[in-house]
Design an enzyme around this catalytic site. Structure first.
Site, PDB file in Angstrom:
ATOM      1  N   PRO A   1       0.620  -1.134   0.118  1.00  0.00           N
ATOM      2  CA  PRO A   1       0.006   0.004   0.113  1.00  0.00           C
ATOM      3  C   PRO A   1       1.247   1.152  -0.296  1.00  0.00           C
ATOM      4  O   PRO A   1       1.786   1.479   0.705  1.00  0.00           O
ATOM      5  CB  PRO A   1      -0.429  -0.171   1.701  1.00  0.00           C
ATOM      6  CG  PRO A   1      -0.931  -1.220   1.577  1.00  0.00           C
ATOM      7  CD  PRO A   1       0.072  -2.178   1.259  1.00  0.00           C
ATOM      8  N   GLU A   2       0.622   2.120  -0.356  1.00  0.00           N
ATOM      9  CA  GLU A   2       1.230   3.061  -1.209  1.00  0.00           C
ATOM     10  C   GLU A   2       0.381   4.543   0.259  1.00  0.00           C
ATOM     11  O   GLU A   2      -0.555   4.043   0.759  1.00  0.00           O
ATOM     12  CB  GLU A   2       1.456   4.157  -2.294  1.00  0.00           C
ATOM     13  CG  GLU A   2       2.136   3.059  -3.030  1.00  0.00           C
ATOM     14  CD  GLU A   2       2.214   3.589  -4.411  1.00  0.00           C
ATOM     15  OE1 GLU A   2       2.846   4.489  -4.653  1.00  0.00           O
ATOM     16  OE2 GLU A   2       2.294   2.481  -5.714  1.00  0.00           O
TER      17      GLU A   2
ATOM     18  N   LYS B   1       4.432   6.026   4.715  1.00  0.00           N
ATOM     19  CA  LYS B   1       3.459   4.992   4.602  1.00  0.00           C
ATOM     20  C   LYS B   1       3.758   4.201   5.977  1.00  0.00           C
ATOM     21  O   LYS B   1       2.601   3.205   6.136  1.00  0.00           O
ATOM     22  CB  LYS B   1       3.856   3.804   4.343  1.00  0.00           C
ATOM     23  CG  LYS B   1       4.372   3.945   2.532  1.00  0.00           C
ATOM     24  CD  LYS B   1       5.177   2.829   2.424  1.00  0.00           C
ATOM     25  CE  LYS B   1       5.658   2.986  -0.236  1.00  0.00           C
ATOM     26  NZ  LYS B   1       6.304   2.046  -0.407  1.00  0.00           N
TER      27      LYS B   1
ATOM     28  N   ARG C   1      13.351  10.094  10.174  1.00  0.00           N
ATOM     29  CA  ARG C   1      14.248   9.743   8.557  1.00  0.00           C
ATOM     30  C   ARG C   1      13.192   9.370   7.868  1.00  0.00           C
ATOM     31  O   ARG C   1      14.055   8.818   7.080  1.00  0.00           O
ATOM     32  CB  ARG C   1      14.515   7.781   9.012  1.00  0.00           C
ATOM     33  CG  ARG C   1      15.200   7.944  10.605  1.00  0.00           C
ATOM     34  CD  ARG C   1      15.279   6.276  10.562  1.00  0.00           C
ATOM     35  NE  ARG C   1      13.584   5.832  10.682  1.00  0.00           N
ATOM     36  CZ  ARG C   1      14.406   5.270  11.880  1.00  0.00           C
ATOM     37  NH1 ARG C   1      14.562   5.379  13.190  1.00  0.00           N
ATOM     38  NH2 ARG C   1      12.529   4.385  12.090  1.00  0.00           N
TER      39      ARG C   1
ATOM     40  N   ASN D   1       5.787   1.987  -6.179  1.00  0.00           N
ATOM     41  CA  ASN D   1       6.072   1.575  -7.714  1.00  0.00           C
ATOM     42  C   ASN D   1       5.200   2.000  -8.290  1.00  0.00           C
ATOM     43  O   ASN D   1       5.456   2.549  -9.631  1.00  0.00           O
ATOM     44  CB  ASN D   1       5.652  -0.292  -7.634  1.00  0.00           C
ATOM     45  CG  ASN D   1       6.895  -0.332  -8.536  1.00  0.00           C
ATOM     46  OD1 ASN D   1       8.111   0.206  -9.001  1.00  0.00           O
ATOM     47  ND2 ASN D   1       7.200  -1.459  -9.364  1.00  0.00           N
TER      48      ASN D   1
ATOM     49  N   ARG E   1      12.520  -4.400  -8.280  1.00  0.00           N
ATOM     50  CA  ARG E   1      11.230  -3.999  -7.952  1.00  0.00           C
ATOM     51  C   ARG E   1      11.506  -3.819  -9.862  1.00  0.00           C
ATOM     52  O   ARG E   1      12.187  -3.119 -10.701  1.00  0.00           O
ATOM     53  CB  ARG E   1      11.187  -2.738  -7.477  1.00  0.00           C
ATOM     54  CG  ARG E   1      10.884  -2.651  -5.929  1.00  0.00           C
ATOM     55  CD  ARG E   1      10.440  -3.501  -5.130  1.00  0.00           C
ATOM     56  NE  ARG E   1       8.503  -3.599  -5.382  1.00  0.00           N
ATOM     57  CZ  ARG E   1       8.284  -2.582  -4.612  1.00  0.00           C
ATOM     58  NH1 ARG E   1       9.235  -1.863  -3.713  1.00  0.00           N
ATOM     59  NH2 ARG E   1       6.983  -2.167  -5.223  1.00  0.00           N
TER      60      ARG E   1
END
Length: 262
Positions: free
Chosen positions: A2-3, A52, A121, A162, A252
């Site tokens: 999930p983005e 995320k 981060r 992606n 990917r």
């Protein structure tokens, strides 16, 4: 995976359906049981997303941190409450809805300091009001790494995966292998604006649809419908007709149009 738009939509729905009232929290699976006891019955004060990552604030130093990872799901539904099915890591029960978390890569109660460290981060999130694109520009403009790598780096821009990587590079006419330092400020600004628009549309709709032309829906992806390049390898580009290319980049799949993104 999930983005970011999915997690922001999740946060918005949880705010609407659970925040401001006591929430019963348990762990039918048992792996979250000790932490669940810390927040069970407390008022859910706020829910926010950064990239995320989902953060549920139950009080000072009581923040449930969730990262869905590759397979996690956290839907919420109206009561009545059914018996748990499958491996439910965390169950929330409010006044009108319940939510079952399954398959996350992270689920734990953190202190405010630990939450701050996680967010430190992460790069700016285009869906957050406090996002500063200058942070992303500084990192991209100084990097020799290709855009295909930089856009997937959560410390550069948080929330992209992606699908959004492939689609924004196509919509902005950018070669995925172009070095970040060769992008230029004007094209970065266009890229940031495009990402913001797509993420906001995806958050509202709960689905990624990125095409500006008819005929983009191949029905071949559960997470992306009307798209230009994602999972369309070998099919004609919707703009120029050139077959969409695919390669593996850092483990990917990477999709692009050799002509439109030359």
């Amino acid at each position: 995976m999930p983005e970011g738009h999915t997690v922001h939509r999740m946060a918005r729905l949880q705010r609407r359906r659970f925040a401001g009232a006591p929430v019963a929290v348990s762990s039918p699976q048992g792996r979250f049981a000790t932490d669940a006891e810390l927040v069970d019955g407390r008022v859910l004060a706020a829910v926010e997303a950064h990239g995320k990552h989902l953060f549920q604030h139950y009080g000072p130093d009581l923040v449930v941190h969730v990262h869905l990872g590759l397979w996690g799901r956290f839907p919420n539904r109206r009561l009545p409450l059914p018996e748990p099915r499958g491996q439910v890591r965390m169950r929330m029960v409010g006044e009108t809805h319940y939510a079952d978390l399954r398959g996350p890569s992270a689920c734990a109660v953190l202190t405010d300091v630990e939450v701050k460290a996680i967010r430190a981060r992460l790069g700016p999130d285009p869906l957050r009001a406090d996002a500063d694109p200058e942070e992303a520009w500084r990192r991209i403009s100084r990097s020799r790494a290709p855009l295909a790598s930089l856009l997937m780096d959560q410390s550069v821009i948080a929330g992209l995966g992606n699908v959004f990587r492939a689609e924004t590079l196509f919509r902005c006419g950018l070669d995925p292998q172009r070095a970040g330092r060769d992008l230029g400020r004007e094209r970065f600004d266009a890229l940031w604006a495009d990402l913001t628009d797509m993420l906001r549309a995806g958050e509202r709709a709960g689905r990624i649809e990125t095409t500006r032309v008819a005929g983009g829906d191949d029905g071949n992806s559960a997470c992306a419908g009307a798209v230009y390049t994602y999972r369309r390898a070998g099919r004609p580009c919707l703009v120029c007709g050139t077959p969409i290319a695919r390669t593996t980049h850092q483990g990917r799949n990477l999709f692009w149009c050799p002509r439109c993104q030359a």
